[in-house]
Motif scaffolding. Structure first.
Motif, PDB file in Angstrom:
ATOM      1  N   GLU A 209       4.943 -47.942  12.311  1.00 29.73           N
ATOM      2  CA  GLU A 209       6.167 -47.142  12.217  1.00 29.73           C
ATOM      3  C   GLU A 209       7.335 -47.862  12.877  1.00 29.73           C
ATOM      4  O   GLU A 209       8.474 -47.778  12.400  1.00 29.73           O
ATOM      5  N   ALA A 210       7.053 -48.581  13.967  1.00 29.11           N
ATOM      6  CA  ALA A 210       8.112 -49.350  14.620  1.00 29.11           C
ATOM      7  C   ALA A 210       8.680 -50.394  13.664  1.00 29.11           C
ATOM      8  O   ALA A 210       9.907 -50.565  13.550  1.00 29.11           O
ATOM      9  N   ALA A 211       7.796 -51.110  12.970  1.00 29.95           N
ATOM     10  CA  ALA A 211       8.252 -52.133  12.029  1.00 29.95           C
ATOM     11  C   ALA A 211       9.097 -51.524  10.916  1.00 29.95           C
ATOM     12  O   ALA A 211      10.070 -52.129  10.450  1.00 29.95           O
ATOM     13  N   LYS A 212       8.745 -50.315  10.488  1.00 29.89           N
ATOM     14  CA  LYS A 212       9.487 -49.671   9.406  1.00 29.89           C
ATOM     15  C   LYS A 212      10.950 -49.455   9.800  1.00 29.89           C
ATOM     16  O   LYS A 212      11.870 -49.787   9.039  1.00 29.89           O
ATOM     17  N   TYR A 213      11.193 -48.910  10.989  1.00 28.39           N
ATOM     18  CA  TYR A 213      12.565 -48.658  11.431  1.00 28.39           C
ATOM     19  C   TYR A 213      13.313 -49.955  11.701  1.00 28.39           C
ATOM     20  O   TYR A 213      14.496 -50.086  11.366  1.00 28.39           O
ATOM     21  N   LEU A 214      12.634 -50.929  12.302  1.00 29.50           N
ATOM     22  CA  LEU A 214      13.290 -52.189  12.642  1.00 29.50           C
ATOM     23  C   LEU A 214      13.641 -52.990  11.392  1.00 29.50           C
ATOM     24  O   LEU A 214      14.734 -53.570  11.297  1.00 29.50           O
ATOM     25  N   GLU A 215      12.736 -53.024  10.424  1.00 31.80           N
ATOM     26  CA  GLU A 215      13.024 -53.732   9.174  1.00 31.80           C
ATOM     27  C   GLU A 215      14.138 -53.056   8.396  1.00 31.80           C
ATOM     28  O   GLU A 215      14.969 -53.715   7.764  1.00 31.80           O
ATOM     29  N   ARG A 216      14.155 -51.744   8.447  1.00 33.98           N
ATOM     30  CA  ARG A 216      15.214 -51.005   7.749  1.00 33.98           C
ATOM     31  C   ARG A 216      16.582 -51.319   8.364  1.00 33.98           C
ATOM     32  O   ARG A 216      17.561 -51.543   7.642  1.00 33.98           O
ATOM     33  N   ALA A 217      16.634 -51.368   9.707  1.00 29.15           N
ATOM     34  CA  ALA A 217      17.896 -51.688  10.375  1.00 29.15           C
ATOM     35  C   ALA A 217      18.323 -53.121  10.060  1.00 29.15           C
ATOM     36  O   ALA A 217      19.503 -53.388   9.765  1.00 29.15           O
ATOM     37  N   ALA A 218      17.362 -54.061  10.117  1.00 23.07           N
ATOM     38  CA  ALA A 218      17.686 -55.458   9.834  1.00 23.07           C
ATOM     39  C   ALA A 218      18.183 -55.634   8.395  1.00 23.07           C
ATOM     40  O   ALA A 218      19.142 -56.369   8.135  1.00 23.07           O
ATOM     41  N   SER A 219      17.552 -54.941   7.451  1.00 21.56           N
ATOM     42  CA  SER A 219      17.943 -55.043   6.053  1.00 21.56           C
ATOM     43  C   SER A 219      19.369 -54.546   5.831  1.00 21.56           C
ATOM     44  O   SER A 219      20.157 -55.165   5.110  1.00 21.56           O
ATOM     45  N   LYS A 220      19.716 -53.426   6.482  1.00 24.62           N
ATOM     46  CA  LYS A 220      21.060 -52.886   6.319  1.00 24.62           C
ATOM     47  C   LYS A 220      22.098 -53.803   6.952  1.00 24.62           C
ATOM     48  O   LYS A 220      23.215 -53.942   6.437  1.00 24.62           O
ATOM     49  N   LEU A 221      21.741 -54.425   8.070  1.00 22.91           N
ATOM     50  CA  LEU A 221      22.686 -55.336   8.716  1.00 22.91           C
ATOM     51  C   LEU A 221      22.897 -56.598   7.881  1.00 22.91           C
ATOM     52  O   LEU A 221      24.000 -57.125   7.796  1.00 22.91           O
ATOM     53  N   ILE A 222      21.836 -57.104   7.272  1.00 26.35           N
ATOM     54  CA  ILE A 222      21.959 -58.293   6.423  1.00 26.35           C
ATOM     55  C   ILE A 222      22.852 -57.998   5.224  1.00 26.35           C
ATOM     56  O   ILE A 222      23.641 -58.844   4.795  1.00 26.35           O
ATOM     57  N   ASP A 223      22.760 -56.766   4.686  1.00 26.28           N
ATOM     58  CA  ASP A 223      23.553 -56.411   3.513  1.00 26.28           C
ATOM     59  C   ASP A 223      25.054 -56.451   3.789  1.00 26.28           C
ATOM     60  O   ASP A 223      25.851 -56.745   2.892  1.00 26.28           O
ATOM     61  N   VAL A 224      25.440 -56.128   5.032  1.00 26.61           N
ATOM     62  CA  VAL A 224      26.871 -56.072   5.358  1.00 26.61           C
ATOM     63  C   VAL A 224      27.386 -57.397   5.904  1.00 26.61           C
ATOM     64  O   VAL A 224      28.571 -57.513   6.231  1.00 26.61           O
ATOM     65  N   CYS A 225      26.506 -58.424   6.034  1.00 26.34           N
ATOM     66  CA  CYS A 225      26.896 -59.745   6.551  1.00 26.34           C
ATOM     67  C   CYS A 225      27.662 -59.593   7.866  1.00 26.34           C
ATOM     68  O   CYS A 225      28.893 -59.743   7.906  1.00 26.34           O
ATOM     69  N   PRO A 226      26.984 -59.266   8.950  1.00 31.50           N
ATOM     70  CA  PRO A 226      27.673 -58.937  10.207  1.00 31.50           C
ATOM     71  C   PRO A 226      28.471 -60.112  10.771  1.00 31.50           C
ATOM     72  O   PRO A 226      28.030 -61.260  10.730  1.00 31.50           O
ATOM     73  N   THR A 227      29.647 -59.792  11.275  1.00 37.36           N
ATOM     74  CA  THR A 227      30.500 -60.785  11.930  1.00 37.36           C
ATOM     75  C   THR A 227      30.894 -60.348  13.340  1.00 37.36           C
ATOM     76  O   THR A 227      31.192 -61.190  14.180  1.00 37.36           O
ATOM     77  N   GLU A 228      30.884 -59.049  13.583  1.00 34.06           N
ATOM     78  CA  GLU A 228      31.210 -58.553  14.914  1.00 34.06           C
ATOM     79  C   GLU A 228      30.084 -58.881  15.885  1.00 34.06           C
ATOM     80  O   GLU A 228      28.915 -58.974  15.502  1.00 34.06           O
ATOM     81  N   VAL A 229      30.454 -59.043  17.159  1.00 35.90           N
ATOM     82  CA  VAL A 229      29.479 -59.423  18.180  1.00 35.90           C
ATOM     83  C   VAL A 229      28.356 -58.397  18.286  1.00 35.90           C
ATOM     84  O   VAL A 229      27.163 -58.745  18.340  1.00 35.90           O
ATOM     85  N   GLU A 230      28.701 -57.112  18.271  1.00 29.51           N
ATOM     86  CA  GLU A 230      27.688 -56.057  18.421  1.00 29.51           C
ATOM     87  C   GLU A 230      26.737 -56.052  17.228  1.00 29.51           C
ATOM     88  O   GLU A 230      25.530 -55.837  17.402  1.00 29.51           O
ATOM     89  N   GLU A 231      27.270 -56.231  16.035  1.00 30.76           N
ATOM     90  CA  GLU A 231      26.420 -56.225  14.844  1.00 30.76           C
ATOM     91  C   GLU A 231      25.481 -57.425  14.820  1.00 30.76           C
ATOM     92  O   GLU A 231      24.302 -57.298  14.467  1.00 30.76           O
ATOM     93  N   VAL A 232      25.988 -58.595  15.202  1.00 24.47           N
ATOM     94  CA  VAL A 232      25.145 -59.791  15.256  1.00 24.47           C
ATOM     95  C   VAL A 232      24.039 -59.618  16.277  1.00 24.47           C
ATOM     96  O   VAL A 232      22.868 -59.950  16.031  1.00 24.47           O
TER      97      VAL A 232
END
Length: 520
Positions: free
Chosen positions: A388-411
């Motif tokens: 279950e931990a991997a599910k939430y973490l992968e979901r967060a990582a996938s959404k961040l990759i989609d937006v191409c993070p540039t801000e320090v907090e997002e990176v």
């Protein structure tokens, strides 16, 4: 005023003088229109006449149905009045309370169903097709429907169910009492109390504004209570929509004040009783003890705040409300940001059991809250719930990759999500998936922010360890050297990796050794 009452009485009674079940107010417009068409120099088409007849029949059927329901309500109130002998104002007030109480089981059932919906909602796909999905709106809705049924999520029609029933009954009841008032129902002239002795009159005189002011005040109070009890307006997606709707309801307060001057006092008595019951009902159900008894309290409803303040910043432990110590706090009164901050405080104190329900509630309120996903994944990992931990973490990582993070907090959030997603998969035996997440961080540019850099170096250490175990020692040593440049404490680990690398003979040395020991 007396002339006005007589005129209203004659107008209301004239509606019942028609032998047909259809009132003149409903048939006059079609009849006039039909007569006008017949008086034209040219004859109207037959299909137009049949259309008018059909419209007249439909209106008549609707009016007859409404009149039937209204007569049943009036008959019920008459029976109650005759049985008890109570004044009419008591009959109206107590019957309103009794009827609203009878609807209470429907409200409780609806609350339970919507609670289940909020639990399943984060697991469901979005209503509208995401960008680049290639699915149409209909296909996306069909996918949503299929996933909802597979998970056992209740129908979304439960959300407006109670409101639809309540508003229908409200209009039926208030129109029935209005008809009794306008028809000068026996006993209504003297069936009131205090300033509203005559229930057939509209507000007038010195005390005339009392009822309108009471209606407007109760409506405004009911609006504030409803929004404070609801968590929908605290979800970031619906903040603007909820604010707009609340502003509309607040402005409606003024309109209701003036509208109340045009309604008989019998109807206003019912309306004020109904609003008072709504306020009391919401306040009682909102109470944590009652909520727990009714089974409406989830893991998120009541938090005992004993010395752990709500934080506005996860990095700084500052009290936002010193008086909150020892106070019962409802999770529905906290925003997702406050819930995550409080959960982080619990995690720092080792109270994982208290932090996880808060994080789940934060995601129920805002399913797209990435910080809540990452912290929940970390908390579940610490409880060894790796899948279950991997599910939430992968979901967060996938959404961040989609937006191409540039801000320090997002990176920084992407680094942490990928790092923990990697170790969560490795702990499940999914080494290749875990290495993929860690490799993502290794391929990123080294961040300048000190906190992000620390997380970045941690991920490199984990990545080196993972690929070292897979036999990729030279590559592991390369990344460890980058870590040692900033943190010499990993020098021993690098030395061990290099020694392991040197201890494995190469193909050339092996062939040379063999040629040296050949017999002459």
């Amino acid at each position: 005023m007396a002339y006005r009452r007589v005129l209203l009485s004659h107008l209301s009674r004239s509606r019942h003088s028609c032998s047909s079940s259809l009132s003149p107010h409903h048939v006059s417009a079609p009849s006039i229109a039909h007569g006008l068409f017949q008086s034209r120099l040219f004859s109207s088409p037959t299909d137009l006449g049949s259309g008018l007849d059909l419209g007249q029949e439909m209106i008549g059927a609707t009016a007859a149905s409404h009149d039937l329901l209204t007569r049943h309500v009036i008959s019920l109130l008459d029976s109650y009045h005759d049985l008890t002998g109570l004044p009419w104002w008591v009959v109206i007030a107590t019957s309103t309370v009794a009827f609203r109480t009878a609807l209470l089981p429907i409200l409780i059932l609806q609350r339970k169903q919507t609670k289940a919906i909020s639990h399943f909602l984060p697991k469901l796909p979005p209503f509208w097709p995401p960008k680049g999905s290639g699915r149409s709106v209909v296909e996306q809705l069909m996918l949503f429907r299929t996933e909802r049924k597979a998970l056992g999520c209740p129908s979304f029609f439960w959300i407006p169910a109670y409101f639809s029933i309540q508003i229908s009954c409200f209009f039926l009841w208030i129109t029935s009492i209005r008809r009794m008032s306008l028809d000068h129902h026996p006993g209504f002239d003297t069936g009131g109390a205090l300033w509203f002795q005559n229930l057939t009159e509209i507000p007038n005189g010195l005390y005339g504004p009392l009822f309108p002011f009471l209606i407007a005040g109760l409506h405004y109070t009911n609006t504030q209570t409803a929004f404070s009890a609801s968590s929908v307006h605290k979800v970031d997606k619906f903040v603007q929509l909820a604010k707009t709707y609340k502003i509309f309801l607040n402005f409606l307060t003024f309109a209701l004040y003036f509208l109340a001057f045009q309604m008989p006092q019998g109807s206003l008595l019912y309306w004020s009783t109904n609003l008072s019951f709504s306020i009391a009902q919401q306040s009682i159900i909102k109470h944590p003890v009652v909520s727990a008894k009714l089974g409406l309290q989830g893991d998120d409803t009541v938090l005992k705040e004993a010395g752990n303040p709500i934080l506005t910043n996860i990095e700084e432990a500052k009290l936002t409300d010193p008086s909150s110590k020892g106070r019962m706090i409802s999770g529905h009164d906290l925003t997702p940001k406050e819930l995550v901050a409080l959960s982080a405080k619990y995690l720092s104190g080792g109270q994982k059991e208290n932090s996880i329900p808060l994080l789940r509630l934060a995601l129920e309120k805002d399913p797209e809250y990435l910080q809540a996903m990452v912290i929940l994944g970390q908390a579940l990992y610490q409880k060894e719930q790796f899948a279950e931990a991997a599910k939430y973490l992968e979901r967060a990582a996938s959404k961040l990759i989609d937006v191409c993070p540039t801000e320090v907090e997002e990176v920084d959030l992407l680094i942490v999500a990928s790092q923990w997603a990697g170790v969560s998969n490795i702990r499940q035996g999914k080494t290749s998936e875990g290495i993929t997440h860690l490799e993502r961080v290794a391929n990123m540019e080294e961040p300048d922010d000190p906190k992000s850099k620390a997380h970045y170096l941690d991920a490199l250490v984990l990545y080196s360890s993972a690929i070292f175990n897979e036999g990729r020692r030279e590559e592991a040593a390369k990344y460890l050297r980058r870590v040692v440049a900033y943190d010499p404490s990993f020098q021993e680990l690098l030395k061990e990796c290099e020694e392991e690398d040197d201890s494995i003979p190469s193909a050339d040395s092996t062939s040379t050794s063999n040629s040296t020991h050949k017999p002459s």
